[in-house]
Design an enzyme around this catalytic site. Sequence first.
Site, short mmCIF file in Angstrom:
data_model
loop_
_atom_site.label_atom_id
_atom_site.label_comp_id
_atom_site.label_asym_id
_atom_site.label_seq_id
_atom_site.Cartn_x
_atom_site.Cartn_y
_atom_site.Cartn_z
N GLY A 133 3.63 -40.34 -112.83
CA GLY A 133 1.93 -40.51 -112.86
C GLY A 133 1.74 -41.08 -111.45
O GLY A 133 1.30 -42.24 -111.32
N GLU A 250 12.48 -38.29 -104.60
CA GLU A 250 11.88 -37.37 -104.86
C GLU A 250 11.90 -36.32 -103.89
O GLU A 250 12.28 -35.10 -104.01
CB GLU A 250 10.36 -37.54 -105.35
#
Length: 381
Positions: A133, A250
């Site tokens: 998120g 990431e």
Amino acid sequence: MDEALDDFRATTRAWLAANCPPEMRDAAQDEDAICWGGRNWTFASEAQRLWLERMAVKGWTVPTWPEAYGGAGLNRAQDKVLTEEMQAIGARLPLQSFGIWMLGPALLHFGTDAQKREYLPPIARGEVRWCQGYSEPGAGSDLASVQTRAEVDGDMYVVNGQKVWTSYADKADWIFALVRTDRNAPKHKGISFILIDMTTPGVTTRPIRLISGQSPFCETFFDDVRTPRAQRVGDENRGWDVAKYLLNHEREMISGGGGVLGDRSLGAVLAEMDGELDATLRAEAIDCEIDTLAMALTLERYKDQAETTEIGDASAMLKYAGTELNKRRHELVMKAKGSDALAWEGGEAEGWLRTKANSIEGGTSEVMLSIISRRVLGLPG
């Protein structure tokens, strides 16, 4: 040391030969073959379930994590041997997970021991699926502008706001989210990093239909969502430190590419096509294959350096190079197949369109170039 590593290789090779089901030796060439795990996961086959179970018991879903948290405690050299031996037999990864790629490293670095023991083993066993998120309608490339807020109410946070482009939020069990806990602080200073169960009342998701026809991305809404303050990772209002650390992992993950080619080389994919490639396209394919091999070696060097050195913003170089390379690979497949590649069902078009998102997610290519110029090369703004 070399002798010990040779022994490890021999025992690893024997274990894989005995325990990897034959059905799991096709290198997972498409999305349907990937195991994401989670509370609601339905295994595609008994072989897929068995492979995850065996690897999780061995600690090899997260081989470098400490044994106390579900891993095997392998060092970097052993981890490389395991990867090489799995690739040698075409073994699929038993589990793919944002919990493994992103949240896990962040928890290992910033989490309390209690948090590590609670959240990491279920990730390693594939029991809990996580989503991220971060992005919001008004906070994409400028991520520090997040406005989803978390207000303190005793030992709870009350969360209100919206996230967007939340990958697989409709399938996830938990979400790790950036929230604003001090609206008066400078934007980088008033953010916290919290963990929220997606079944908590007030959490809803809505898939976003993409041009590819698929919906891996969602909008996620928080309406008076109450979550314990104990589920905050790191200090209150210092979540940006956690966010940056996670982004490095990431970007490393995204840089590996993927898509419809799976673990197959571009050459292997093109070799399956009917007819001869023209000389120009063949030269482009060879050039791309060389760059792909060079990228793989660069990633290995990066991982080796990361064992002893904080790489930090250098991950932007990997992310930029890897995503642009992945787009090139898919473009070449489309060019080679010509009009046949435009077939929607079972064709390459969906994967080709999906690669466009690679240069947006985790930071756009333009943002990566800006990071490289300012923070890596030290060029003036």
